[in-house]
Scaffold this active site. Structure first.
Site, PDB file in Angstrom:
ATOM      1  N   CYS A 197       0.791  -1.187   0.096  1.00  0.00           N
ATOM      2  CA  CYS A 197       0.113  -0.041  -0.283  1.00  0.00           C
ATOM      3  C   CYS A 197       0.948   1.249  -0.147  1.00  0.00           C
ATOM      4  O   CYS A 197       0.573   2.205  -0.800  1.00  0.00           O
ATOM      5  CB  CYS A 197      -0.968  -0.088   1.170  1.00  0.00           C
ATOM      6  N   CYS A 198       1.971   1.416   1.039  1.00  0.00           N
ATOM      7  CA  CYS A 198       2.854   2.490   0.812  1.00  0.00           C
ATOM      8  C   CYS A 198       3.430   2.482  -0.372  1.00  0.00           C
ATOM      9  O   CYS A 198       3.657   3.843  -0.982  1.00  0.00           O
ATOM     10  CB  CYS A 198       3.882   2.290   1.960  1.00  0.00           C
ATOM     11  N   CYS A 237      -0.967   8.956   7.045  1.00  0.00           N
ATOM     12  CA  CYS A 237      -2.507   8.515   6.495  1.00  0.00           C
ATOM     13  C   CYS A 237      -3.101   8.388   8.035  1.00  0.00           C
ATOM     14  O   CYS A 237      -2.711   7.648   8.782  1.00  0.00           O
ATOM     15  CB  CYS A 237      -2.215   7.194   5.774  1.00  0.00           C
ATOM     16  N   CYS A 276      -3.247   4.751   9.657  1.00  0.00           N
ATOM     17  CA  CYS A 276      -2.100   4.262  10.078  1.00  0.00           C
ATOM     18  C   CYS A 276      -1.316   5.086  11.069  1.00  0.00           C
ATOM     19  O   CYS A 276      -0.160   5.125  11.346  1.00  0.00           O
ATOM     20  CB  CYS A 276      -0.956   4.047   8.868  1.00  0.00           C
ATOM     21  N   CYS A 302       8.053   3.922   5.394  1.00  0.00           N
ATOM     22  CA  CYS A 302       7.217   3.446   4.276  1.00  0.00           C
ATOM     23  C   CYS A 302       7.704   3.237   3.178  1.00  0.00           C
ATOM     24  O   CYS A 302       7.317   2.837   1.917  1.00  0.00           O
ATOM     25  CB  CYS A 302       6.110   4.659   4.384  1.00  0.00           C
TER      26      CYS A 302
HETATM   27 FE1  SF4 Z   1      -1.381   2.825   3.031  1.00  0.00          FE
HETATM   28 FE2  SF4 Z   1      -1.136   3.255   5.525  1.00  0.00          FE
HETATM   29 FE3  SF4 Z   1       1.102   3.303   3.962  1.00  0.00          FE
HETATM   30 FE4  SF4 Z   1      -0.983   5.371   3.818  1.00  0.00          FE
HETATM   31  S1  SF4 Z   1       0.352   4.725   5.745  1.00  0.00           S
HETATM   32  S2  SF4 Z   1      -0.109   4.156   2.109  1.00  0.00           S
HETATM   33  S3  SF4 Z   1      -3.033   4.008   4.069  1.00  0.00           S
HETATM   34  S4  SF4 Z   1      -0.262   1.617   4.327  1.00  0.00           S
END
Ligand code: SF4
Length: 291
Positions: free
Chosen positions: A176-177, A259, A262, A287
């Protein structure tokens, strides 16, 4: 030259007739055959690219080594000015509108330092962050360019892992990151000569090992963290003395803001980044933006 030793994807095929070798071809990935001339041309291109990358890396490392001692003696604002003097070409400042980024933005605008202002809109930010983004643009009189994830990649990710799939595993979280932050960052930095960030050594054990100035070989640029050696109180005092608007979440215990799903507030005494991906091992909390 033995091509198949130089390039692992290449192999050799011999043509046999009545027990005698009468010819040969090279293979790529064990499939399509190519002529020796084509293979040689591929090698030349790859060798050239490799040499160019090595030369660039050496140049960047030398520049970072030259800038390090020079900038260490200066204040953060003078570090930013000096970087602008030393670097020809585009410099990018990426902001997530956290405490450090708000302070750096003020310094850049106050000194009229020519940099590209960029933010990565992951699509999962806090409403307070979007409000602050709008507010700070009015204050500085400049647009902060947003870079968004690739829509098709996000759709495939959500289809595969679910809308909050990042809680399931570290792999899903990193995926996701990567899609929402790392890949867009690559586009934000493409063609830039330098990158300014709000990273500080005090923020985490991992960040202590980073540097005020470094050469980023993957991004092919110089990276400056002008507040690297400032502590949180010094940054906060600068912000309040300059009336800089801050994300209201900071006052509610959110030391580091990313985010919404998170990020959580931290308890007194917890490390600054304890509220980021709090369900993961403390030592691995990045991340992928800063590696
Ligand atoms: Fe995805 Fe969380 Fe990373 Fe944002 S911080 S990109 S929602 S995993």
């Amino acid at each position: 030259m033995n091509y198949s030793d130089e390039i692992p994807e290449l192999g050799r095929v011999a043509t046999e007739l009545d027990g005698r070798i009468i010819g040969g071809r090279l293979t790529v990935n064990g499939a399509a055959t190519v002529s020796k001339a084509t293979a040689a041309s591929k090698i030349n291109v790859q060798t050239k690219r490799k040499k160019e990358a090595q030369t660039l890396q050496a140049k960047l490392a030398a520049k970072a080594a030259q800038l390090g001692p020079l900038l260490r003696e200066l204040s953060p604002i003078d570090r930013l000015r000096k970087l602008r003097e030393e670097i020809t070409g585009r410099i990018v400042f990426t902001t997530s509108f956290g405490l450090e980024d708000q302070v750096i933005l003020q310094m850049l605008v106050e000194s009229d330092i020519d940099v590209d202002l960029v933010t990565l809109d992951t699509g999962r930010l806090f409403p307070q962050t979007y409000d602050l983004w709008a507010e700070i643009e009015i204050r500085v009189g400049r647009r902060i360019r947003a870079i968004y994830p690739q829509q098709a990649e996000v759709a495939a990710l959500v289809d595969r892992e679910g809308i909050n799939g990042f809680y399931k595993s570290r792999e899903a979280r990193l995926s996701c990151c990567h899609i929402r932050k790392v890949e867009p960052l690559g586009r934000a930095l493409a063609g830039a000569q330098a990158w300014i960030t709000g990273l500080r050594a005090e923020q985490s054990a991992g960040r202590r090992d980073m540097a005020l100035v470094s050469s980023e070989k993957d991004c092919r640029l110089i990276k400056l963290n002008p507040l690297f050696d400032w502590n949180r109180k010094t940054v906060y005092d600068f912000a309040t003395s300059h009336n800089i608007p801050l994300n209201p979440l900071h006052a509610k215990g959110f030391a580091s803001i990313g985010c919404a799903p998170c990020t959580r507030a931290i308890a007194p005494g917890e490390p600054e980044r304890a509220g980021r991906w709090w369900w993961e091992d403390e030592t691995k909390k990045e991340c992928g933006l800063h590696v």
